[in-house]
Scaffold this motif. Structure first.
Motif, mmCIF file in Angstrom:
data_model
loop_
_atom_site.group_PDB
_atom_site.id
_atom_site.type_symbol
_atom_site.label_atom_id
_atom_site.label_comp_id
_atom_site.label_asym_id
_atom_site.label_seq_id
_atom_site.Cartn_x
_atom_site.Cartn_y
_atom_site.Cartn_z
ATOM 1 N N GLU A 85 0.829 -1.200 0.000
ATOM 2 C CA GLU A 85 0.000 0.000 0.000
ATOM 3 C C GLU A 85 0.869 1.257 0.000
ATOM 4 O O GLU A 85 0.518 2.264 -0.606
ATOM 5 N N THR A 125 -6.391 -4.906 -3.255
ATOM 6 C CA THR A 125 -5.831 -3.569 -3.064
ATOM 7 C C THR A 125 -5.903 -2.824 -4.396
ATOM 8 O O THR A 125 -6.297 -3.378 -5.417
ATOM 9 N N ARG A 126 -5.485 -1.580 -4.403
ATOM 10 C CA ARG A 126 -5.552 -0.793 -5.629
ATOM 11 C C ARG A 126 -4.378 -1.050 -6.573
ATOM 12 O O ARG A 126 -4.322 -0.491 -7.671
ATOM 13 N N THR A 192 -13.924 1.409 -5.676
ATOM 14 C CA THR A 192 -13.264 1.417 -4.375
ATOM 15 C C THR A 192 -12.130 0.414 -4.338
ATOM 16 O O THR A 192 -11.086 0.652 -3.723
ATOM 17 N N MET A 193 -12.301 -0.702 -5.024
ATOM 18 C CA MET A 193 -11.265 -1.731 -5.040
ATOM 19 C C MET A 193 -10.051 -1.302 -5.848
ATOM 20 O O MET A 193 -8.914 -1.483 -5.427
ATOM 21 N N ILE A 198 -6.355 1.907 1.382
ATOM 22 C CA ILE A 198 -6.836 1.031 2.438
ATOM 23 C C ILE A 198 -6.304 1.476 3.790
ATOM 24 O O ILE A 198 -5.197 2.012 3.894
ATOM 25 N N SER A 213 -11.388 -0.247 2.706
ATOM 26 C CA SER A 213 -11.030 0.440 1.451
ATOM 27 C C SER A 213 -11.844 1.708 1.345
ATOM 28 O O SER A 213 -13.057 1.696 1.577
ATOM 29 N N ARG A 215 -12.960 4.957 -1.061
ATOM 30 C CA ARG A 215 -13.063 5.379 -2.448
ATOM 31 C C ARG A 215 -12.503 6.779 -2.645
ATOM 32 O O ARG A 215 -12.565 7.630 -1.788
#
Length: 217
Positions: A85, A125-126, A192-193, A198, A213, A215
């Motif tokens: 992250e 996670t993103r 959001t994903m 996070i 998470s 957005r």
């Protein structure tokens, strides 16, 4: 010109983001941009490299912290997620749990259920996700490896990696393959994903990993 989608630079033995390396990456990006369509340059985050990726990097920067988890427990995995992250600025980070120099994750921890948990961590996670061929069906063995520059023998029969077959996993709604598919669909369809940051909770919990998470961060 032969249909390659891009170039991956792995384990370059240089000081992270030294001027010489930046110049080489810049030259490679110029070459890739000279082709019609999109060509991707994947760089690798070396140990000790800064969290903020500089401008002279690949289109995606590979982060292997999830692949480096030695013991499959919440404490070790939580630290890997925190590291991931920390480098997920925008959509440039590429996360991976498997690769050519690693034991496959489906058999790495001696627990078949670990493969589904790792898949969830990889796609929840993103960061972008890189799949090493076969991990989506739970292969545990490795194919024959030829020395660099060796021409394969067309008459030779190379052993196939151990593990289940695609047809069997296709038919099983609870298979690892179908789990990956559901996670991939969720990662791409839920803003959001794929774009939210996070917040890890319960940092001292030794039995579970929890995060929220958010957005638009």
């Amino acid at each position: 010109t032969r249909g390659v989608g891009g170039i991956a630079l792995h384990a370059i033995p240089q000081v992270p983001y030294a001027p010489e390396r930046a110049a080489q990456i810049r030259a490679l990006r110029d070459v890739l941009k000279s082709f019609a369509g999109r060509r991707i340059l994947i760089d690798e985050a070396l140990p000790g490299s800064p969290a903020t990726v500089p401008a002279e990097s690949g289109d995606l920067t590979l982060n292997m912290t999830l692949a480096g988890v030695k013991s499959f427990d919440p404490i070790a995995v939580r630290a890997a997620v925190q590291s991931l992250e920390g480098t997920s600025k925008g959509s440039t980070t590429l996360a991976a749990t498997d690769g050519p120099a690693l034991a496959r994750s489906a058999g790495r921890y001696g627990d078949p259920a670990a493969a589904k948990v790792l898949a969830t961590l990889l796609l929840a996670t993103r960061a972008n996700a890189q799949l090493y061929f076969g991990q989506e069906i739970g292969l545990t063995g490795e194919p024959a490896v030829l020395p660099w520059g060796t021409r394969p023998d067309p008459a030779a029969r190379y052993p196939a990696p151990a593990g289940p077959e695609v047809a069997a996993e296709e038919a099983d709604p609870n298979s690892l393959l179908n789990w990956y598919r559901r996670l991939i669909d969720l990662h791409h369809s839920n803003a959001t994903m794929y774009s939210g940051a996070i917040d890890l909770l319960n940092h001292d919990d030794q039995g579970v990993i929890v995060w929220i998470s958010r957005r638009g961060v």
